[in-house]
Design an enzyme around this catalytic site. Sequence first.
Site, PDB file in Angstrom:
ATOM      1  N   LYS A  22       0.837  -1.217   0.000  1.00 21.87           N
ATOM      2  CA  LYS A  22       0.000   0.000   0.000  1.00 21.87           C
ATOM      3  C   LYS A  22       0.868   1.261   0.000  1.00 21.87           C
ATOM      4  CE  LYS A  22      -1.643   1.547   4.096  1.00 21.87           C
ATOM      5  NZ  LYS A  22      -1.306   2.940   4.468  1.00 21.87           N
ATOM      6  N   ASN A  23       1.849   1.288   0.909  1.00 22.02           N
ATOM      7  CA  ASN A  23       2.602   2.531   1.069  1.00 22.02           C
ATOM      8  C   ASN A  23       3.589   2.777  -0.069  1.00 22.02           C
ATOM      9  OD1 ASN A  23       1.132   3.078   3.295  1.00 22.02           O
ATOM     10  ND2 ASN A  23       2.705   2.478   4.777  1.00 22.02           N
ATOM     11  N   CYS A 116      -5.269  12.868  12.765  1.00 23.64           N
ATOM     12  CA  CYS A 116      -5.085  11.422  12.628  1.00 23.64           C
ATOM     13  C   CYS A 116      -4.981  10.829  14.019  1.00 23.64           C
ATOM     14  CB  CYS A 116      -3.807  11.174  11.840  1.00 23.64           C
ATOM     15  SG  CYS A 116      -3.421   9.450  11.654  1.00 23.64           S
ATOM     16  N   ARG A 121       0.502  14.684  12.610  1.00 28.76           N
ATOM     17  CA  ARG A 121       1.221  14.280  11.395  1.00 28.76           C
ATOM     18  C   ARG A 121       1.541  15.551  10.604  1.00 28.76           C
ATOM     19  NH1 ARG A 121      -0.911   8.735   9.534  1.00 28.76           N
ATOM     20  NH2 ARG A 121       0.878   8.862   8.149  1.00 28.76           N
ATOM     21  N   ASP A 308       4.848   0.534  11.981  1.00 24.78           N
ATOM     22  CA  ASP A 308       3.642  -0.134  11.475  1.00 24.78           C
ATOM     23  C   ASP A 308       3.543  -1.601  11.918  1.00 24.78           C
ATOM     24  OD1 ASP A 308       2.940   2.213  10.296  1.00 24.78           O
ATOM     25  OD2 ASP A 308       3.623   1.674   8.290  1.00 24.78           O
ATOM     26  N   ARG A 400      -8.502  -0.360   4.830  1.00 28.40           N
ATOM     27  CA  ARG A 400      -7.664   0.642   4.152  1.00 28.40           C
ATOM     28  C   ARG A 400      -6.335   0.042   3.721  1.00 28.40           C
ATOM     29  NH1 ARG A 400      -8.556   6.370   6.676  1.00 28.40           N
ATOM     30  NH2 ARG A 400      -7.271   6.785   4.867  1.00 28.40           N
TER      31      ARG A 400
HETATM   32  N1  EPU Z   1       7.208  14.470  10.454  1.00 24.47           N
HETATM   33  C1  EPU Z   1       7.415  15.796  10.774  1.00 24.47           C
HETATM   34  N2  EPU Z   1       7.266  16.718   9.783  1.00 24.47           N
HETATM   35  C2  EPU Z   1       6.904  16.387   8.521  1.00 24.47           C
HETATM   36  C3  EPU Z   1       6.684  15.045   8.200  1.00 24.47           C
HETATM   37  C4  EPU Z   1       6.835  14.092   9.200  1.00 24.47           C
HETATM   38  O1  EPU Z   1       7.746  16.123  11.902  1.00 24.47           O
HETATM   39  O2  EPU Z   1       6.804  17.304   7.671  1.00 24.47           O
HETATM   40  C5  EPU Z   1       7.353  13.451  11.508  1.00 24.47           C
HETATM   41  C6  EPU Z   1       6.065  12.686  11.806  1.00 24.47           C
HETATM   42  O3  EPU Z   1       5.269  13.375  12.746  1.00 24.47           O
HETATM   43  C7  EPU Z   1       6.581  11.365  12.330  1.00 24.47           C
HETATM   44  C8  EPU Z   1       7.855  11.149  11.514  1.00 24.47           C
HETATM   45  O4  EPU Z   1       8.224  12.455  11.019  1.00 24.47           O
HETATM   46  O5  EPU Z   1       6.941  11.512  13.663  1.00 24.47           O
HETATM   47  C9  EPU Z   1       7.733  10.200  10.344  1.00 24.47           C
HETATM   48  O6  EPU Z   1       6.637  10.560   9.530  1.00 24.47           O
HETATM   49  P1  EPU Z   1       6.590  10.224   7.985  1.00 24.47           P
HETATM   50  O7  EPU Z   1       6.449  11.491   7.236  1.00 24.47           O
HETATM   51  O8  EPU Z   1       7.744   9.344   7.646  1.00 24.47           O
HETATM   52  O9  EPU Z   1       5.241   9.406   7.870  1.00 24.47           O
HETATM   53  P2  EPU Z   1       4.272   9.378   6.635  1.00 24.47           P
HETATM   54  O10 EPU Z   1       5.049   9.485   5.394  1.00 24.47           O
HETATM   55  O11 EPU Z   1       3.160  10.346   6.862  1.00 24.47           O
HETATM   56  C10 EPU Z   1       4.376   6.808   6.233  1.00 24.47           C
HETATM   57  C11 EPU Z   1       3.371   5.692   6.139  1.00 24.47           C
HETATM   58  C12 EPU Z   1       2.859   5.359   7.531  1.00 24.47           C
HETATM   59  C13 EPU Z   1       4.049   4.980   8.403  1.00 24.47           C
HETATM   60  C14 EPU Z   1       5.078   6.120   8.420  1.00 24.47           C
HETATM   61  C15 EPU Z   1       6.337   5.797   9.188  1.00 24.47           C
HETATM   62  C16 EPU Z   1       2.410   6.036   3.975  1.00 24.47           C
HETATM   63  C17 EPU Z   1       1.235   6.376   3.165  1.00 24.47           C
HETATM   64  N3  EPU Z   1       2.276   6.089   5.297  1.00 24.47           N
HETATM   65  O12 EPU Z   1       3.661   7.930   6.768  1.00 24.47           O
HETATM   66  O13 EPU Z   1       2.011   4.229   7.381  1.00 24.47           O
HETATM   67  O14 EPU Z   1       3.631   4.727   9.723  1.00 24.47           O
HETATM   68  O15 EPU Z   1       5.461   6.436   7.058  1.00 24.47           O
HETATM   69  O16 EPU Z   1       6.954   4.687   8.650  1.00 24.47           O
HETATM   70  O17 EPU Z   1       3.454   5.680   3.437  1.00 24.47           O
HETATM   71  C18 EPU Z   1       0.307   2.728   7.949  1.00 24.47           C
HETATM   72  O18 EPU Z   1       0.502   2.163   6.857  1.00 24.47           O
HETATM   73  O19 EPU Z   1      -0.408   2.234   8.859  1.00 24.47           O
HETATM   74  C19 EPU Z   1       0.920   4.025   8.185  1.00 24.47           C
HETATM   75  C20 EPU Z   1       0.503   4.875   9.118  1.00 24.47           C
END
Ligand code: EPU
Length: 430
Positions: A22-23, A116, A121, A308, A400
């Site tokens: 998915k991701n 969320c 996030r 995850d 999802r």
């Molecule tokens: N963060 C910031 N600022 C930003 C972006 C992120 O501080 O601008 C912080 C977040 O708050 C968090 C950390 O950085 O503490 C990591 O966040 P990241 O941006 O890596 O997460 P994401 O890209 O929003 C993806 C997956 C998530 C998974 C996380 C971490 C997708 C669609 N989602 O989220 O997947 O938990 O990476 O590996 O790729 C799931 O599949 O259940 C899921 C939540």
Amino acid sequence: MDVFRVEGKGPLEGEIQVGGSKNAALPILAACLLTKEKVTLRNVPNLSDIRFMVEILKYLGAQVENPETGTWTITSSDISHVAPYDLVRKMRASVCLIGPLVGRLRRAEVSIPGGCVIGPRPIDLHLKGLGKLNCKVEISNGYIDIDASEIRGSHIFLGGRSGSTVTGTANLLMAAVLAPGITRIESAACEPEIVDLCKMLTRMGAHIENIGSPELIITGVDQLHGCEHSVIPDRIEAGTFIAAAAITRGHVKIKGIPHTFLGAFLDKVQEAELPLEIAEDSITVLPYKGSLKPVDIITLPYPGFPTDLQAQMCALMSKTEGISIITERIYPNRFMHIPELQRMGADIAIEGASAIIKGPCNFSGAPVMASDLRASAALILAGFAAKGTTWVQRIYHLDRGYESFEQKLSSIGAHIERLPEKELPKDLIE
Ligand code: EPU
């Protein structure tokens, strides 16, 4: 709304195939907007999050076809730059539309996704990176409005408080591949899903060096072309199946997953003395006697232990003799599954960002509420190991991100059934 009825009825046995990630698929679908030409994607999982993304691509003007399960063709000849709240609010990952819209159209107006349950996030790092690429970023009326008419390559340090950002890296990559000049992203995410996106972009004609490392170097090109790409297998689905096999003391071969995707997770379950047979493209969980050993885990960006799989590990360690400590460093509030596991009999205390788990507990079936995608999986795993019946409500969270979850697990002997809510026992209906 449907619910799951789960019965704990002994070991899971057999073979199970891992589906597409998915991701990985979500940013890859968004990347199709970077070219006017047709892109064919295979091994795309059939999930509600994927359908949300497809809906947005169609709204933006892409021609989308789904000739067979798992295959999508996307042609984005003429697209618009506005992604409205109505569509974006359904899925946080729609934020990864920003990069391709900026790259292709030099303009993006994307609604800011809402809150969320797993915690804040933020997208400050995405916006900081776009600023470094010389984009003008404004936030007004709940929208991020980006003027990228003077976009150019630059040096971006993308690390934040919790390390790298997965979707942030995807966004900046997709903006930079069509930006003039050279972009260097330092502290880039190294997740297999980012590597897959880089491979797909390379197939489209992008120039990306150091793929898989925390320092990506992108040389912008004038345009990208169509391509065919097959999405990588879902490492989180595979890890969930390993935990399901382990919690039932089962004997299950999980097929179609390179073990390198699951390094830190496999290291921890092996430290817990779960017997495994690891081959090039499969992982077999073997039955064991006695108890597994407790472990100490900290979730971290890849190649660290994935957040995850934290909830599923909480369920497994609840059945393990001794004290395990699981510390959540990515989303410190991602413990919504714990009160529900406690209702099923787990002995878990939360201390700050750590769950202190005292095992082994005797899980007993109970009505429980799923709060997010991975929490849903953890509750179902506990249900497999419980005495009696567990009713899991709000399973739309699970839909999802897990494709045919109950069919796949039923095929290896799990007792899990999807039922309409009206089948809930009378005393559970509000
Ligand atoms: N963060 C910031 N600022 C930003 C972006 C992120 O501080 O601008 C912080 C977040 O708050 C968090 C950390 O950085 O503490 C990591 O966040 P990241 O941006 O890596 O997460 P994401 O890209 O929003 C993806 C997956 C998530 C998974 C996380 C971490 C997708 C669609 N989602 O989220 O997947 O938990 O990476 O590996 O790729 C799931 O599949 O259940 C899921 C939540």
